[in-house]
Design an enzyme around this catalytic site. Structure first.
Site, short mmCIF file in Angstrom:
data_model
loop_
_atom_site.label_atom_id
_atom_site.label_comp_id
_atom_site.label_asym_id
_atom_site.label_seq_id
_atom_site.Cartn_x
_atom_site.Cartn_y
_atom_site.Cartn_z
N CYS A 1 0.83 -1.20 0.00
CA CYS A 1 0.00 0.00 0.00
C CYS A 1 0.86 1.25 0.00
O CYS A 1 2.09 1.18 0.07
CB CYS A 1 -0.88 0.02 1.24
SG CYS A 1 -1.86 -1.46 1.43
N GLY B 1 -1.26 0.90 -4.92
CA GLY B 1 -2.52 0.28 -4.56
C GLY B 1 -3.66 0.91 -5.32
O GLY B 1 -3.80 2.13 -5.32
N ASN C 1 1.09 0.48 5.71
CA ASN C 1 1.61 -0.30 4.59
C ASN C 1 2.48 -1.41 5.17
O ASN C 1 3.37 -1.13 5.97
CB ASN C 1 2.45 0.62 3.68
CG ASN C 1 3.33 -0.15 2.69
OD1 ASN C 1 4.45 0.26 2.42
ND2 ASN C 1 2.86 -1.26 2.18
N GLY C 2 2.19 -2.65 4.77
CA GLY C 2 3.05 -3.73 5.23
C GLY C 2 2.27 -4.93 5.70
O GLY C 2 1.07 -5.04 5.47
N TYR D 1 10.61 -3.48 -8.41
CA TYR D 1 9.28 -3.33 -9.00
C TYR D 1 8.36 -2.30 -8.35
O TYR D 1 7.74 -1.50 -9.06
CB TYR D 1 8.57 -4.69 -8.97
CG TYR D 1 7.12 -4.62 -9.38
CD1 TYR D 1 6.76 -4.53 -10.72
CD2 TYR D 1 6.11 -4.60 -8.42
CE1 TYR D 1 5.43 -4.43 -11.09
CE2 TYR D 1 4.77 -4.51 -8.79
CZ TYR D 1 4.44 -4.43 -10.12
OH TYR D 1 3.13 -4.33 -10.48
#
Ligand code: AMP
Length: 472
Positions: free
Chosen positions: A25, A53, A131-132, A273
């Site tokens: 995210c 996201g 995020n995570g 990426y």
């Protein structure tokens, strides 16, 4: 370092492996010291982080001079541009706020799980964006439940928020409650938390997930990536130190380094990426990292070909590096329809396969009668590359030599990369020759693990998905 099988036996429950929500995210937060509205800036920040996201997004704001606990928010399924119309943005009043873009891959793609999560509790209100992936969230959840907590979702974010709320009943300030919570969390995380008077940013002690700090006149910004600072006209100040908790109030910024440790493990997949090409993360320019990966690949896995082409957009930068190092000209082999979402995001294999065709078409005059080197940054399930090779050959390409600018993806990630199990990794149970045959390539070569140094220099990395060495 632990390995995949060690982890399997210790921290990670089977439910985590199969059913938990694996997220990649983006988070954003802003503190305006004047009476400037936060919501429009958060919106621009989320648009800049949209690549992290695309399923749901949200904004929560608060007026630091207004009544305590008055957090307003809006969140829904969809892209930032779809969810936030101007009337919604104008209704979100307040000089501080946080935002979130969410990417989930299992069934839990619902508005209920959209963030920021806003929590009312005994000592007040807080909003949290995360995020995570927390590897011990199930045991934390159980302990909280035993102590009377009631959960409304299966997200890690709710576990973190509840933990903070519980700690807050016995700490002097919210920062201490966050520190006590972070002490307990295992895994990779970047958090932005808003209490009615404060904006707080936290980064996991390994630095698995990114978070940086920016400044625009009297305003502070926290963001997953530096590209979001640029989007709001803020200048990059620094990366949040892994383990650091920064608290921003009207009096300025305070840094708590109690959880900072020497051992670091930055996620290599950000450089391969996830991150946007124009971001700079922990001192490394993403563009440079990918360009050098392509150069390294040309040196270690050369190919006899007429043109070098890249998978849009994930392989293009490495392809230019490969072309420069090999002397084989770079060419565009595909037209990309930018109005169709990422193929990886489609939940079923069948949907993923047809989405490849919707998104890309081959420039047949470029590839007809040519021997191609086709570059992508990674092969996960093999769906994307197999579809593209088929399309290139149908368009008249003579040979397609696949070169991947990362090593074979062999082990699952527990820190938020969307790869829940081994069975889905094409390389985990097949040799290079078998993969080559399965995807229909004429040859296949991967970047060597030692060549990560050419991408990120001396930066300490988590590359567990390639070498099975998980940071603990
Ligand atoms: P696959 O088609 O399953 O082999 O996935 C590989 C493609 O998806 C490549 O083009 C990558 O750039 C991209 N990719 C790799 N890892 C991820 C990820 N965690 N989330 C979304 N896309 C990814």
């Amino acid at each position: 370092m632990l390995t995949h099988s060690d982890l399997h036996q210790t921290d990670i429950h089977q439910t985590d492996l199969d059913h938990s929500i694996h997220e990649e995210c983006g988070v954003f937060g802003i503190f305006h010291s004047g009476d400037c509205e936060a919501a429009p800036d958060i919106y621009y920040g989320l648009c800049a982080l949209q690549h992290r996201g695309q399923e749901s997004c949200g904004i929560a704001v608060c007026d630091t001079e207004g009544p305590r606990g008055n957090i307003s928010y809006h969140k829904d399924m969809g892209l930032a541009g779809e969810v936030f119309h101007s009337d919604i943005l104008t209704s979100l009043k307040g000089n501080i706020g946080i935002g979130h873009v969410r990417y989930s891959t299992t069934g839990a793609s619902t508005a209920k799980n959209a963030q920021p999560l806003v929590l009312n509790y005994l000592k007040g209100t807080l909003a949290l964006a995360h995020n995570g992936n927390i590897t011990n969230s199930e045991s934390l959840r159980q302990t909280l439940q035993e102590n009377g907590a009631i959960f409304h979702s299966s997200t890690d974010s709710e576990v973190i928020a509840c933990h903070i709320a519980r700690e807050r009943t016995r700490t002097a300030c919210v920062e201490d409650a966050i520190c006590k919570t972070a002490e307990k969390l295992k895994g990779g995380y970047a958090l932005v938390v808003m209490s009615p008077r404060k904006l707080i940013g936290v980064r996991d002690p390994f630095g698995l997930k990114p978070l940086c700090l920016g400044r625009r006149e009297g305003s502070y910004v926290l963001a997953s990536e530096s590209c979001a600072l640029v989007a709001v006209g803020a200048e990059f100040v620094r990366d949040i130190v892994p383990g650091e908790i920064v608290t921003i109030t009207k009096d300025g910024i305070h840094s708590d380094t109690r959880l900072v440790q020497t051992k670091r493990a930055h996620c290599i997949f950000e450089y391969i990426y996830f991150a946007r090409l124009d971001s700079v993360m922990d001192g490394i320019r993403i563009y440079d990292a990918r360009f050098h990966a392509g150069k390294a690949l040309a040196a270690s896995c050369p190919a006899d070909a007429d043109i070098v082409v890249g998978v849009p957009d994930s392989g293009l930068t490495a392809a230019t590096g490969f072309a420069e190092a090999s002397g084989i000209p770079f060419a565009l082999a595909f037209y990309k329809n930018s109005y169709v979402g990422r193929t990886f995001i489609k939940p079923t294999q069948k949907e993923r396969e047809s989405a490849v065709h919707m998104k890309l078409s081959v420039l047949s005059s470029v590839v007809r009668g040519k021997r191609l080197v086709l570059i992508d940054d990674s092969i996960v399930r093999g769906t994307t590359i197999a579809g593209l090779i088929r399309m290139l050959k149908e368009a008249g390409a003579l040979e397609v030599h696949v070169r991947i600018s990362s090593p074979p993806f062999l082990y699952p990630c527990y820190y938020g990369t969307d790869v829940p199990s081994n069975e889905q990794l094409i390389a985990s149970s097949r040799t290079s020759e078998e993969i080559c045959a399965q995807i229909g390539a004429d040859s296949l070569g991967y970047m060597k693990i030692e060549d990560f140094r050419r991408m990120t220099g001396e930066l300490p990395l988590c590359k567990a998905c390639f070498d099975n060495q998980y940071p603990v």
